[in-house]
Design an enzyme around this catalytic site. Structure first.
Site, PDB file in Angstrom:
ATOM      1  N   ALA A 490     -40.975  42.835 -22.714  1.00  0.00           N
ATOM      2  CA  ALA A 490     -39.537  42.907 -22.955  1.00  0.00           C
ATOM      3  C   ALA A 490     -38.895  41.653 -22.405  1.00  0.00           C
ATOM      4  CB  ALA A 490     -38.920  44.147 -22.305  1.00  0.00           C
ATOM      5  N   GLY A 491     -37.824  41.232 -23.041  1.00  0.00           N
ATOM      6  CA  GLY A 491     -37.113  40.041 -22.597  1.00  0.00           C
ATOM      7  C   GLY A 491     -35.658  40.112 -22.995  1.00  0.00           C
ATOM      8  N   GLY A 492     -35.011  38.948 -23.042  1.00  0.00           N
ATOM      9  CA  GLY A 492     -33.587  38.897 -23.339  1.00  0.00           C
ATOM     10  C   GLY A 492     -33.235  39.330 -24.738  1.00  0.00           C
ATOM     11  N   PHE A 493     -34.186  39.251 -25.675  1.00  0.00           N
ATOM     12  CA  PHE A 493     -33.888  39.611 -27.054  1.00  0.00           C
ATOM     13  C   PHE A 493     -34.230  41.057 -27.372  1.00  0.00           C
ATOM     14  CE2 PHE A 493     -34.603  34.981 -27.392  1.00  0.00           C
ATOM     15  CZ  PHE A 493     -33.366  34.629 -27.887  1.00  0.00           C
ATOM     16  N   ASP A 608     -35.035  28.439 -25.105  1.00  0.00           N
ATOM     17  CA  ASP A 608     -35.676  29.230 -24.061  1.00  0.00           C
ATOM     18  C   ASP A 608     -37.184  28.961 -24.018  1.00  0.00           C
ATOM     19  OD1 ASP A 608     -35.771  30.968 -21.951  1.00  0.00           O
ATOM     20  OD2 ASP A 608     -35.761  32.793 -23.151  1.00  0.00           O
TER      21      ASP A 608
END
Length: 806
Positions: A490-493, A608
């Site tokens: 999981a990440g910022g998007f 990023d």
């Protein structure tokens, strides 16, 4: 041809003559339209003032740049809120009178323009090296061209709240709030942006710096508000800001052929660009906007100039009023009445029944609004395939749509060709209809059959094989990912899940969060991402867009992301990458980013770059992921805003993020440089900074490099595995070039690839600095968003706590 175009055509002819170098202009001096070779010049001959021939019989007076060949000021003629150059005939004279007045007269001696400085004590006039024409009374400036601008702003020239740039019916002002404003006819404001929330007590001043940064000066502080895409480069290049006759404000470098910034990326958003009742649109063959009339109920005001708008063929309806429907069209109703949650039918009926309503627009993307365009009767329209809106405009009598090309065929030939065409369509339609029935039967009967499921999936993927992304249903993706159970990261998007398609293809499904775009805009962005094909980029197989569900389906990368192998612990020593693989990963990553920056139709800035977004296939080939996603995330989603409104990850952010400077492809270079140092050292850069008493990792590494101790930077776990120190030296030097303070000092990614490959020699890099000098505390706003294109980044979340690899 407009005045500016004619002026540019004539300037090269003027430059062949020898100009008179005049620092001070004595009272009584005159220039004559009959002798365009005579000019008043600045001391260094950079600027000159003189007559310019507009057409065979017309002339105007202007201040021009000698090498760039552009006019920066002209004697203007402001009439009823509009502005144009004051044009005179062959017998015109421009004089600096003994009484201190500047005067432009025509052949008959009538005054065309004056500075109104007579009897104010003016004793001298001079054109200085910045292009400013100054009238002085002793040491006091009484009048100057910088204080009385026309349509252009140059470096060293301040624009205050009391000054206005004008071009035709358009004007540009700096408001006392600190915002910049573009206005049509001094009545309709169609663009307003700036930094009003950051202002202090004093009136602001706008200034264009010579390096291509537009700044706001307020109470001694300097805040950046717009940037040319070549800021800081070019050294002596002439930059200027100009309000065009098309209503757009642009920044230029070296001449009017190179636009580095524009207030409005979409020209059709300029109010009144196509005149009253004109519709602005684009076609596939040209990037320039075209103007047309809504339908055959209208006719052009001037057949030779489509920008002058349209008029109704019948103005007196005698009660027979009809609403003409225009799909995928909106009217730029900046002063319109707004009605919330009223459907398209009610919007049309309300406008039809209102005597004051001339036209209306109903939106259907995310929210439903009805915009009513009331009197005065001026309508500015915009039509485009991505617009999810329908507009209506009142016409008299029956609606007459625009004719199809076949309508232009006449007589019996038209009938015969029409009949043959209809027969052909009937036969073709029958065949396709039968094929559709067979396809539907196969779809319903065989789709879910285990025997035919793989075949169906292969047919589905033919769409992807042809270059277009496959559209998957949310139901299918939910089934293929087993209810989104196997989470990869999981990440910022958003989160990423493992899935298996019906044809046994393993994929990674990314659930995007914070998406606010409409269906068509989302599809366009996905199409842009899917059009990038490179060995070192993760392939996009398909997407899902149903209601609020937005997912992207990528190829599955067996070995996950680089961080899993680079930052291993002692109990994960089996995942340690040897130097050969590390160098190949660094080189492959650089090649992938080079493709995004230099080989795509539009430059794509990743925003990023970090180990989590560098994925490894079964053979440990590097593939860059998450490119192009920054533009998909809406800044309206507060979950994705950090205190500094930055997209990126701690430790990899370029200094321009924190110094309020524009984000360009060079920002990716900085992030890549930090990743390259991590590949060499095998440690997180910000973790190393903490170990060495908060000293920046890059500064520590450069210190070791200066001492000749490059081997101390290399991952100690590689000591017994054999390391090519020549490659290490190249990688370390390249990383230092990439993390230079100013973007213009960093190489392009294409040069990085060549340096890593040893094709070109690497010069000794200067020391990277901790912070950018001259950064301000104000908030920066990049007003260009080529928002065209994916060259800038939006706001984002703080660093993710876990991997966002696919």
């Amino acid at each position: 041809m407009n005045f500016c175009s004619l002026l540019l055509l004539q300037l090269p002819l003027l430059l062949v003559f020898t100009t008179t170098s005049t620092a001070n202009i004595p009272p009584g001096s005159s220039l004559y339209a009959s002798n365009t070779s005579q000019t008043w010049s600045s001391p260094n001959n950079t600027f000159f003032l003189g007559f310019t021939q507009v057409d065979p019989t017309s002339y105007t007076v202007s201040i021009s740049h000698s090498t760039a060949g552009v006019s920066i000021w002209t004697t203007d003629n402001v009439v009823a809120g509009t502005a144009s150059a004051a044009v005179i005939d062959y017998g015109g004279v421009f004089q600096f009178l003994p009484n201190g007045n500047l005067l432009l007269t025509n052949r008959s001696g009538a005054t065309v323009w004056t500075s109104n400085t007579g009897n104010l004590g003016v004793t001298s006039a001079a054109l200085d090296d910045t292009g400013n024409l100054v009238l002085k009374a002793g040491s006091i400036n009484v009048w100057s061209s910088f204080q009385n601008p026309t349509d252009t702003l140059v470096p060293s020239q301040n624009l205050t709240v009391n000054q206005t740039l004008r071009s035709g019916v358009y004007s540009f002002r700096l408001l006392s709030s600190g915002n910049m404003s573009l206005t049509w006819n001094d009545s309709v404001e169609y663009w307003n942006q700036g930094l009003s929330s950051a202002l202090k007590s004093t009136p602001p001043t706008l200034q264009l710096q010579s390096n291509g940064i537009l700044t706001l000066l307020d109470a001694g502080s300097r805040m950046s508000v717009a940037f040319g895409n070549d800021y800081g480069e070019g050294g002596e290049v002439m930059r200027f800001l100009r309000l065009g006759s098309d209503g757009n404000l642009r920044m230029y470098s070296g001449g009017t052929t190179t636009t580095t910034w524009a207030a409005l990326a979409d020209q059709c958003q300029v109010y009144g660009y196509c005149g009253n009742m004109g519709i602005c649109s684009y076609n596939e063959s040209s990037l320039s906007p075209i103007c047309k009339c809504p339908s055959l109920n209208f006719e052009a005001v001037d057949v030779n100039d489509s920008r002058k708008g349209c008029k109704r063929k019948v103005e007196d309806c005698a009660g027979n009023v009809t609403m003409l429907e225009l799909k995928q069209t909106k009217f730029l109703t900046f002063q319109a009445q707004q009605i919330v949650t009223i459907g398209i039918t009610a919007c049309r009926v309300n406008c039809l029944s209102s005597t004051s309503c001339m036209a209306c627009t109903s939106t259907s993307d995310t929210y439903v609004y009805c915009y009513m365009k009331n009197t005065p009767d001026f309508v500015s329209g915009y039509q485009g395939p991505v617009l999810l809106s329908t507009s209506y405009i009142k016409v008299c009598g029956p609606v007459q749509p625009n004719p199809l090309p076949s309508y232009q065929i006449g007589g019996d030939k038209k009938f015969r060709e029409s009949r043959g065409w209809k027969v052909g369509v009937l036969v073709t339609g029958t065949i396709w209809g039968l094929a559709a029935l067979v396809g539907l039967f196969w779809w319903f009967c065989c789709k879910n059959s285990p025997k035919f499921g793989g075949v169906w999936a292969q047919y589905t993927l033919l769409e992807y094989a042809s270059g277009a992304p496959v559209q998957f249903s949310y139901k299918d993706l939910h089934r293929w990912t087993q209810g989104f159970k196997d989470k990869l990261g999981a990440g910022g998007f958003g989160a990423v899940y493992r899935g298996v398609l019906a044809n046994r293809t393993v994929v990674a499904a990314k659930q995007l969060e914070g998406i606010e775009q409409g269906e068509r805009q989302f599809r366009m962005e996905v199409a842009t991402i899917s059009s990038t094909h490179h060995l070192n980029l993760v392939r996009l197989i398909g997407f899902c867009s149903e209601g609020r569900h937005r997912l992207l389906v990528y190829e599955f990368m067996k070995n996950g992301s680089l961080d899993h192998f680079l930052f291993t612990t002692e109990d994960q020593s089996g995942k340690l990458l040897n130097w050969k693989r590390r160098f190949n990963i660094a080189l492959g990553t650089a090649r992938g980013i080079t493709y995004l920056h230099e080989e795509c139709r539009d430059c794509i800035v990743h925003c990023d770059i970090k180990p989590e977004n560098i994925l490894l296939d079964a053979n440990f080939n590097a593939k860059v992921s998450d490119f192009g996603l920054a533009k998909l995330i809406s800044t309206k989603d507060q979950r994705y805003r950090s205190l500094t409104t930055i997209r990126g990850t701690r430790g990899y952010l370029a200094p321009e993020w924190l110094a309020n400077l524009p984000i360009t492809s060079k920002s990716d270079l900085y992030s890549y440089g930090m990743v390259l140092l991590e590949i060499v050292s095998g440690r997180r850069n910000f973790e190393v900074s903490a170990e060495i008493n908060q000293k920046r990792f890059s500064e520590w590494a450069y210190g070791e490099f200066e001492k000749g101790n490059v081997e101390t930077i290399v991952d100690k776990r590689l000591a017994d595995q054999g390391v090519d120190m020549e490659q290490v030296m190249r990688a370390v030097q390249v990383s230092f070039w990439c993390i230079q303070e100013h973007p213009s000092q960093r190489p392009t990614m294409g040069k990085v690839v060549q340096m890593l490959e040893g094709i070109i020699e690497i010069a000794r890099p200067p020391a990277p600095k901790a912070l950018m000098k001259g950064s301000t505390s104000g908030t920066s706003t990049n007003l260009s968003s080529k928002d065209s294109a994916q060259s800038t980044c939006e706001a984002s979340a703080p660093p993710p706590s876990s991997s966002s690899s696919i």
